[in-house]
Write a protein that holds these residues in place. Structure first.
Motif, PDB file in Angstrom:
ATOM      1  N   SER A  30     -35.241  37.524  14.455  1.00  0.00           N
ATOM      2  CA  SER A  30     -36.166  36.349  13.853  1.00  0.00           C
ATOM      3  C   SER A  30     -37.029  36.241  14.841  1.00  0.00           C
ATOM      4  O   SER A  30     -38.443  36.321  14.442  1.00  0.00           O
ATOM      5  CB  SER A  30     -35.468  34.828  13.774  1.00  0.00           C
ATOM      6  OG  SER A  30     -35.506  34.044  15.020  1.00  0.00           O
ATOM      7  N   GLU A  31     -36.619  36.337  16.397  1.00  0.00           N
ATOM      8  CA  GLU A  31     -37.988  36.660  16.770  1.00  0.00           C
ATOM      9  C   GLU A  31     -38.322  38.533  17.450  1.00  0.00           C
ATOM     10  O   GLU A  31     -39.597  38.937  17.752  1.00  0.00           O
ATOM     11  CB  GLU A  31     -37.608  36.185  18.948  1.00  0.00           C
ATOM     12  CG  GLU A  31     -37.525  34.615  18.676  1.00  0.00           C
ATOM     13  CD  GLU A  31     -36.327  34.463  19.823  1.00  0.00           C
ATOM     14  OE1 GLU A  31     -36.293  33.270  20.422  1.00  0.00           O
ATOM     15  OE2 GLU A  31     -35.870  35.101  20.651  1.00  0.00           O
ATOM     16  N   GLU A  50     -32.269  36.264   6.099  1.00  0.00           N
ATOM     17  CA  GLU A  50     -31.127  35.149   6.895  1.00  0.00           C
ATOM     18  C   GLU A  50     -28.807  36.003   6.584  1.00  0.00           C
ATOM     19  O   GLU A  50     -28.024  35.715   7.154  1.00  0.00           O
ATOM     20  CB  GLU A  50     -30.273  34.155   6.280  1.00  0.00           C
ATOM     21  CG  GLU A  50     -29.905  33.140   5.663  1.00  0.00           C
ATOM     22  CD  GLU A  50     -29.147  32.825   6.982  1.00  0.00           C
ATOM     23  OE1 GLU A  50     -29.739  32.808   8.402  1.00  0.00           O
ATOM     24  OE2 GLU A  50     -28.178  32.323   7.830  1.00  0.00           O
ATOM     25  N   LYS A  94     -28.650  35.545  15.710  1.00  0.00           N
ATOM     26  CA  LYS A  94     -29.633  35.437  14.783  1.00  0.00           C
ATOM     27  C   LYS A  94     -31.164  35.039  15.511  1.00  0.00           C
ATOM     28  O   LYS A  94     -31.834  35.858  14.926  1.00  0.00           O
ATOM     29  CB  LYS A  94     -28.935  34.095  13.704  1.00  0.00           C
ATOM     30  CG  LYS A  94     -27.569  34.796  13.253  1.00  0.00           C
ATOM     31  CD  LYS A  94     -27.021  33.873  12.531  1.00  0.00           C
ATOM     32  CE  LYS A  94     -27.859  33.764  10.853  1.00  0.00           C
ATOM     33  NZ  LYS A  94     -26.616  31.915  10.260  1.00  0.00           N
ATOM     34  N   GLU A  95     -30.990  34.310  15.922  1.00  0.00           N
ATOM     35  CA  GLU A  95     -32.586  33.257  16.447  1.00  0.00           C
ATOM     36  C   GLU A  95     -33.195  35.129  17.237  1.00  0.00           C
ATOM     37  O   GLU A  95     -34.625  35.620  17.215  1.00  0.00           O
ATOM     38  CB  GLU A  95     -32.383  32.821  17.516  1.00  0.00           C
ATOM     39  CG  GLU A  95     -31.325  31.069  16.843  1.00  0.00           C
ATOM     40  CD  GLU A  95     -31.557  29.740  17.410  1.00  0.00           C
ATOM     41  OE1 GLU A  95     -32.597  30.393  18.250  1.00  0.00           O
ATOM     42  OE2 GLU A  95     -31.102  29.609  17.805  1.00  0.00           O
ATOM     43  N   HIS A 123     -38.330  37.072  22.823  1.00  0.00           N
ATOM     44  CA  HIS A 123     -37.218  38.822  22.759  1.00  0.00           C
ATOM     45  C   HIS A 123     -36.734  38.524  24.376  1.00  0.00           C
ATOM     46  O   HIS A 123     -35.183  38.593  25.086  1.00  0.00           O
ATOM     47  CB  HIS A 123     -36.618  39.065  22.285  1.00  0.00           C
ATOM     48  CG  HIS A 123     -38.636  40.128  22.060  1.00  0.00           C
ATOM     49  ND1 HIS A 123     -37.699  41.588  22.877  1.00  0.00           N
ATOM     50  CD2 HIS A 123     -39.234  40.250  21.373  1.00  0.00           C
ATOM     51  CE1 HIS A 123     -39.078  42.173  22.560  1.00  0.00           C
ATOM     52  NE2 HIS A 123     -39.718  41.409  21.550  1.00  0.00           N
ATOM     53  N   SER A 155     -27.935  32.435  20.145  1.00  0.00           N
ATOM     54  CA  SER A 155     -26.952  32.971  19.089  1.00  0.00           C
ATOM     55  C   SER A 155     -28.355  34.862  18.844  1.00  0.00           C
ATOM     56  O   SER A 155     -29.538  35.036  18.692  1.00  0.00           O
ATOM     57  CB  SER A 155     -28.873  32.288  18.069  1.00  0.00           C
ATOM     58  OG  SER A 155     -28.408  32.707  16.890  1.00  0.00           O
ATOM     59  N   ARG A 182     -35.362  35.496  25.746  1.00  0.00           N
ATOM     60  CA  ARG A 182     -33.688  34.648  25.244  1.00  0.00           C
ATOM     61  C   ARG A 182     -33.233  35.608  26.236  1.00  0.00           C
ATOM     62  O   ARG A 182     -31.593  35.264  26.556  1.00  0.00           O
ATOM     63  CB  ARG A 182     -33.995  34.982  23.561  1.00  0.00           C
ATOM     64  CG  ARG A 182     -32.287  35.136  23.365  1.00  0.00           C
ATOM     65  CD  ARG A 182     -32.315  35.087  22.012  1.00  0.00           C
ATOM     66  NE  ARG A 182     -32.848  33.933  21.297  1.00  0.00           N
ATOM     67  CZ  ARG A 182     -33.311  33.069  20.822  1.00  0.00           C
ATOM     68  NH1 ARG A 182     -32.317  32.024  21.117  1.00  0.00           N
ATOM     69  NH2 ARG A 182     -33.930  32.111  20.381  1.00  0.00           N
TER      70      ARG A 182
END
Lengths: 132, 132, 132, 132
Positions: D8-9, D19, D4-5, C106, D2, C109
């Motif tokens: 998820s991290e 989701e 959303k990704e 994270h 994203s 990113r």
């Protein structure tokens, strides 16, 4: 400077001023600021305060949306105001319950603020339900 | 409830409390709320207030970011605080100049608040430049 | 759904659409969301991430104010937009420099997002300075 | 990039990734930006759009709080997330119903976005109720 007087000066308000709702706006504004500060102070504590940081952050965001929406008086949006007041009560009580577990001055102050904000939102909601 | 006392209770603050910065935080918090309310009141006026709505909206958003960032005390972020204080001064003075053109109670109150907030941000900035 | 197309549909925009500014708006919107998520993820890490939480929180707040203000097109507010873009560049680069120190997905990113947002804000600022 | 990704991290997510909730986060983020832009575009229209400005402003504020709170994954806050999703559905549908009355490209786009966001929040809420 008073946010309550400001709201009373809205061109569509006049005699119809809802005092408990304006009080909830004022305290949600304060609560957004206090919770934002408490999240920051918690992250600087030596103890692991991750749950308190998270709940204070959530409470700050929701209190801010609450006071911004509930201070508007143009054209009415009663159902939405009632719904966000309800959400605000829930997040304030959840945050207060967590802050009350920690013996830091900022957590004690934050818990007091959250309980007061929840109480004011509940009174505002009662008034709006009575008018419906 | 006092946001200034809250900041003084941060674990990294202690004797190092910056009073003018805390005053700027307090007034940026109020100014965010007053400008949000003025934008809404302007949209309900019969006159076309599109420029005032826009500037009050901008001022509210920037004051909010200013008070949230400037009230944090964990680990320091001085260059960024100085930069957002500078932006806050500019938006407050732009908004005040527009509100002063309109003879509505909410615009008069908003203009006063914006001038006060700009003055407090300038004092806070002076303190931070003196310490640098 | 595209925020850039949305801005192009504003009644005062037409042929005058500033593509680099719209790109900066889009990425400041994403950056606000990514930094908000990174602050939360950092608070759940076992390592002490207090500085990263603080800088991500600041970056999220300022990116949000930036995209909200810079996406408005009514009546112009160029000096203020240039000032908040400058502040946004500073906070994004400060946050990226901190996130780049941490080997979490994270944080990687978030650092990439912050660098990209800073670059887009710089291009938007160049365009606005060229027009001035 | 994203969101959303990014979620998820988060260190506490792993196989437990929701989701539909992440999809609601993404669209509430967009909806906050689109509604903020629509409020501004409406204020520049020649017609009197005061009700649309007000509802878009409310929708933007609540969508923003929704995506910020619902994208956090530290330590859980399920009851509050469910409550703000419910409020978000209400404000999105109220705003969509108003925007659908106006024949402006930005209002049509905003109405579509609000309906989509309401639908995604409803799906996320269903998932959370099923897990409870």
């Amino acid at each position: 400077m008073s946010i309550k007087e400001m709201i009373s000066e809205h061109p569509q308000v006049g005699a119809d001023f809802n005092e408990p709702l304006a009080e909830a706006v004022k305290h949600a504004m304060y609560c957004a600021a206090i919770c934002n500060s408490c999240a920051d102070a918690c992250s600087a504590e030596e103890a692991d305060m991750h749950r308190c940081i998270r709940l204070c952050s959530d409470c700050s965001d929701i209190c801010e949306a609450t006071y911004r929406v509930a201070s508007r008086r143009t054209s009415g949006n009663v159902t939405v105001i009632k719904s966000i007041l309800q959400t605000c009560i829930e997040v304030c009580e959840t945050c207060a319950a967590e802050c009350e577990k920690h013996d830091n001055p900022h957590c004690r102050r934050c818990a007091t603020m959250c309980r007061e904000c929840a109480g004011d939102c509940r009174k505002a909601l009662d008034t709006m339900n009575a008018h419906a």
